[in-house]
Scaffold this active site. Structure first.
Site, short mmCIF file in Angstrom:
data_model
loop_
_atom_site.label_atom_id
_atom_site.label_comp_id
_atom_site.label_asym_id
_atom_site.label_seq_id
_atom_site.Cartn_x
_atom_site.Cartn_y
_atom_site.Cartn_z
N GLU A 23 0.83 -1.22 0.00
CA GLU A 23 0.00 0.00 0.00
C GLU A 23 0.85 1.26 0.00
OE1 GLU A 23 -4.09 -1.72 1.98
OE2 GLU A 23 -2.79 -0.54 3.27
N GLU A 30 -5.37 -8.39 -1.32
CA GLU A 30 -6.03 -8.24 -0.01
C GLU A 30 -7.50 -7.96 -0.26
OE1 GLU A 30 -4.58 -5.63 3.06
OE2 GLU A 30 -2.51 -5.91 2.44
C1 BG6 Z 1 -4.37 -3.11 4.83
C2 BG6 Z 1 -3.02 -3.58 5.30
O1 BG6 Z 1 -4.41 -1.74 4.94
O2 BG6 Z 1 -5.50 -3.52 5.51
C3 BG6 Z 1 -3.03 -4.77 6.23
O3 BG6 Z 1 -2.18 -3.85 4.21
C4 BG6 Z 1 -4.21 -4.65 7.16
O4 BG6 Z 1 -1.79 -4.83 6.89
C5 BG6 Z 1 -5.48 -4.67 6.33
O5 BG6 Z 1 -4.25 -5.63 8.16
C6 BG6 Z 1 -6.75 -4.68 7.14
O6 BG6 Z 1 -6.72 -3.64 8.04
P1 BG6 Z 1 -6.99 -3.88 9.59
O7 BG6 Z 1 -6.73 -2.58 10.20
O8 BG6 Z 1 -8.39 -4.33 9.70
O9 BG6 Z 1 -6.01 -4.92 10.01
#
Ligand code: BG6
Length: 473
Positions: free
Chosen positions: A176, A367
């Site tokens: 990101e 993701e």
């Molecule tokens: C993304 C990141 O922003 O979102 C991850 O790359 C992160 O590291 C994921 O875990 C989900 O966000 P969160 O805050 O729910 O863990």
């Protein structure tokens, strides 16, 4: 228009899951590992950083993947994963970040992880830097504000390509990368508090990361010729709050602020709209001719995270929405998760089309997922979680991936985020769970760390087995 017959995912489509070292490994001070910025962020990005490691930091033990990786990878294999995305902790390889020689014990750990993946025929997808800059680089150099970080990162990336280049095909340079301006300490190891940071320094840090990313691509071409290098951006489609042209321009400008990273990675130079923004801010960046030449090393593919969309308006009466690092104006048409992230499967199709139309590079969804509280129950003597809400979220998003495939978008694969429960990045909670596998650990640090497949584990196994044909439309 929605396609009514099941989409055929390409036979080469890579199904799998994703994690990051700091959220999963634990063993924060074992194997010669140095501290990273995460070791002083016990409350994630929502809380203050601490002066040193504190006992309340769940990431110090996380889910103990460092010792349990073989068991966890076996569970991924049971689901049929073709790919597993994980990150290498920079401070395991270079504990302070500026040493001349790497830490062999750290390198050996990832050899063992790769051995295990190979044993199960799972393709690794490696993130070189995922929000875990060595703390020493933050405290001594102010992180990516310093040009010195380019050299340290090049040395780190070179060691990884030389060591693992023959075993790892897919690499991501920075997780990101477009979150830097929003979360400078976590994303860029920038020690100066955000409210005291000059805007010019932030943009200079962004430039240094972009040069380092392109430089990694150049180095990979020499040291790991079969590697495919991707950038990784946080995607968040932005809708106009009203049909007014002013709101459409507000969306265009907000989009530009995000898309510039992918533009540079795929086109090899800064776009005009970005140079205009710098001019209007009277920011003169230090960009050398050598930097410009380095930026021409463009990526092989573009990867991204997708959790939610947001709205934008030109009005000053904006309201604030929760969200994945960036947030924005809440969209009144969409529901939200318990953490306020607005749920929008169709946005995934939109973003896939937007990126493909714009960059014409293969895309990798690295993701996606739903952070939710889970309840461990016992059914017929077996402990599990009945996570129908997660199944619905993932199903609806994957249906939209199918729609984008029908649209002609080239997609390499899909790795669902936090395929096993991990510590959240934004709030450092374990109760914000994404996994197909429940991990018995609580926010207060208690729990046996035992692993239990959830209902979604079996659902995802079937999705992978049928290459998407089992999705319900
Ligand atoms: C993304 C990141 O922003 O979102 C991850 O790359 C992160 O590291 C994921 O875990 C989900 O966000 P969160 O805050 O729910 O863990």
């Amino acid at each position: 228009m929605t396609h009514s017959t099941p989409t055929l995912f390409p036979a080469t489509f890579l199904w799998g899951g994703a994690t990051a070292a700091n959220q999963i490994e634990g063993a924060y001070n074992q194997g010669g590992k140095g501290l990273s910025v995460q070791d002083v962020m016990p409350r994630g990005i929502v809380g203050p950083r601490t002066d040193g490691p504190t006992p309340d930091n769940l990431k110090h033990e996380a889910i103990d993947f460092y010792h349990r990786y073989a068991e966890d990878i076996a569970l991924f294999a049971e689901m049929g994963f073709g790919v597993y995305r994980f990150s290498i902790a920079w401070s395991r390889i270079f504990p302070r970040g500026d040493e001349a020689e790497p830490n062999e014990e750290g390198l050996a750990f990832y050899d063992r992880v790769l051995d295990e993946l190979e044993k199960h025929g799972i393709e690794p997808l490696v993130t070189i830097s995922h929000y875990e800059t060595p703390l020493h680089l933050a405290e001594t150099y102010d992180g990516w504000v310093s040009r010195d970080l380019i050299g340290f990162y090049e040395r780190y990336a070179s060691v990884l390509f030389a060591r693992y280049g023959a075993r790892v095909k897919y690499w991501l340079t920075f997780n990101e990368i477009n979150s830097l301006l929003h979360a400078p300490f976590m994303s860029g190891g920038i020690n100066t508090p955000k409210d005291q940071l000059a805007e010019k320094d932030l943009y200079q840090a962004m430039h240094h990361e972009l040069v380092a990313s392109a430089s990694a691509t150049r180095i990979a071409r020499e040291l790991a010729p079969s590697a495919q290098i991707g950038c990784m951006v946080l995607s968040m489609p932005i809708y106009p709050l009203t049909p007014s042209p002013e709101d459409a321009v507000a969306v265009m400008e907000a989009d530009h602020a995000n898309l510039v990273y992918g533009d540079v990675h795929t086109r090899g130079e800064y776009p005009g709209y970005f140079l205009r923004a710098l001019r209007e801010k009277s920011i003169n960046l230090d960009i050398t001719d050598e930097d410009r030449a380095t930026l021409t090393n463009t990526v092989d593919f573009v990867s991204f995270s997708y959790y939610m969309s947001i709205a934008e308006t030109s009005s000053t009466d904006r309201g604030t929405g929760e969200g994945n690092i960036m947030g924005g104006v809440p969209n009144p048409t969409l529901p939200a998760s318990e953490w306020g992230w607005q749920i929008d499967p169709i946005g995934l199709r939109i973003v896939l089309n937007q990126f493909w139309d714009r960059w014409q590079k293969p895309l990798f969804i690295v993701e996606n997922g739903l952070g939710a509280r889970d309840e461990l129950v016992e059914i017929d003597g077996v402990k599990t979680v009945v996570d129908d809400y997660r199944i619905a979220y993932l199903n609806d998003h994957l249906v939209q991936v199918g729609e984008a495939l029908e649209d002609g978008v080239q997609i390499l694969g899909y790795t669902s985020w936090g395929c096993i429960d991990i510590v959240s990045a934004s709030t450092a909670q374990l109760s914000k769970r994404y996994g197909f596998i429940y991990v018995d650990r609580n926010d207060d640090g208690t729990g046996s760390l035992a692993r239990y497949p959830k209902k979604s584990f079996h659902w995802y196994t079937e999705v992978i087995r049928t290459n998407g044909a089992s999705l319900s439309r």
